[in-house]
Design a protein around this motif. Structure first.
Motif, PDB file in Angstrom:
ATOM      1  N   LEU A  44      56.189 -28.710  84.417  1.00  0.00           N
ATOM      2  CA  LEU A  44      54.925 -28.134  83.963  1.00  0.00           C
ATOM      3  C   LEU A  44      54.823 -26.684  84.387  1.00  0.00           C
ATOM      4  CD1 LEU A  44      52.122 -28.819  82.625  1.00  0.00           C
ATOM      5  CD2 LEU A  44      51.285 -29.162  84.975  1.00  0.00           C
ATOM      6  N   VAL A  45      54.391 -25.831  83.445  1.00  0.00           N
ATOM      7  CA  VAL A  45      54.079 -24.430  83.741  1.00  0.00           C
ATOM      8  C   VAL A  45      52.568 -24.282  83.782  1.00  0.00           C
ATOM      9  CG1 VAL A  45      54.163 -22.063  82.867  1.00  0.00           C
ATOM     10  CG2 VAL A  45      56.205 -23.510  82.756  1.00  0.00           C
ATOM     11  N   ILE A  46      52.076 -23.632  84.832  1.00  0.00           N
ATOM     12  CA  ILE A  46      50.652 -23.345  84.972  1.00  0.00           C
ATOM     13  C   ILE A  46      50.479 -21.842  84.769  1.00  0.00           C
ATOM     14  CG2 ILE A  46      48.631 -23.542  86.464  1.00  0.00           C
ATOM     15  CD1 ILE A  46      50.551 -25.633  88.034  1.00  0.00           C
ATOM     16  N   PRO A  47      49.962 -21.419  83.625  1.00  0.00           N
ATOM     17  CA  PRO A  47      49.936 -19.992  83.314  1.00  0.00           C
ATOM     18  C   PRO A  47      48.829 -19.246  84.048  1.00  0.00           C
ATOM     19  CG  PRO A  47      48.990 -21.235  81.512  1.00  0.00           C
ATOM     20  CD  PRO A  47      49.469 -22.242  82.523  1.00  0.00           C
ATOM     21  N   GLY A  48      48.838 -17.922  83.860  1.00  0.00           N
ATOM     22  CA  GLY A  48      47.797 -17.091  84.438  1.00  0.00           C
ATOM     23  C   GLY A  48      46.473 -17.276  83.721  1.00  0.00           C
ATOM     24  N   GLY A  49      45.503 -16.514  84.165  1.00  0.00           N
ATOM     25  CA  GLY A  49      44.147 -16.619  83.659  1.00  0.00           C
ATOM     26  C   GLY A  49      43.199 -16.353  84.805  1.00  0.00           C
ATOM     27  N   GLU A  50      42.149 -17.129  84.925  1.00  0.00           N
ATOM     28  CA  GLU A  50      41.197 -16.987  86.024  1.00  0.00           C
ATOM     29  C   GLU A  50      41.202 -18.301  86.787  1.00  0.00           C
ATOM     30  OE1 GLU A  50      38.496 -16.040  88.685  1.00  0.00           O
ATOM     31  OE2 GLU A  50      38.051 -17.738  87.388  1.00  0.00           O
TER      32      GLU A  50
END
Length: 208
Positions: A44-50
């Protein structure tokens, strides 16, 4: 497995860019929005954001505990920027009610590079990655203040006022970067993670 199935947590951030980069490095990549989809992927990839928004949405969509369980059971995961915060065991300057996946035994400082509206790039030397320093894109990025034993430092800022700051780490099947490799044409970070997933699948097969 030659083409592992890697999910990209599709709550916020550069989901399509991560899917594209993973595909170009030999994986099958799919967005993940439901608990059942968490069970289907090899990594699983957890992307950027807030990070506070991702935390709230993960709870709203009932993803927090399923992802924590899969990580605890050994599923590889990679977090970029806010994803690094979500994978950290301890977060400085975060909200008191913020919850994450707490997979990597490290302390991360949220928005450590400042609250810049515009992105900037810095060279990062990444251990075990052939070729020149990675030209890393930072957007309101964290950095790692402290790592525990067992956490391997993969990358540090190579120059400038933040020289020496830890911005890439790995612990077992988990890895994280402060920066956004999906926003560049350099797919070495994604390729590194795809190989990590392949190795984890091979090790699990050997145990069966």
């Amino acid at each position: 497995m030659d083409q592992p199935l890697i999910g990209v947590l599709a709550l916020q951030g550069d989901v399509r860019e991560h899917v594209r980069a993973l595909t170009r490095t030999g994986a099958r990549a799919v967005p993940v929005r439901r608990p059942a989809e968490v069970d289907e992927v090899d990594g699983l990839v957890i992307p950027g954001g807030e990070s506070t928004t991702i935390s709230k949405l993960a709870e709203t969509f009932e993803l927090l505990e399923p992802i924590r369980k899969r990580i605890g059971d050994g599923m590889p995961a990679y977090g970029s920027c806010a994803g690094m915060i979500m994978l950290a065991a301890r977060v400085l300057d975060g909200r008191p009610d913020q919850r994450g996946f707490a997979g990597i035994d490290m302390t991360v400082r949220r928005n450590a590079f400042g609250r810049q509206v515009d992105s900037f790039e810095l060279p990062v030397l990444i251990d075990g990655m052939p070729g020149p320093a990675f030209s890393a894109v930072f957007i309101r990025a964290p950095w790692v203040e402290q790592v525990a034993d067992g956490v391997r430092v993969l990358g540090r800022v190579a120059e400038g006022s933040a020289a020496g700051r830890i911005v890439a780490v790995r612990q077992g099947n988990l890895m994280a970067t402060s920066f956004h490799p999906e926003l560049t044409g350099d797919h070495r970070v994604h390729a590194y993670f795809v190989e990590l997933v392949r190795d984890a699948l091979a090790a699990a097969a050997d145990r069966r």
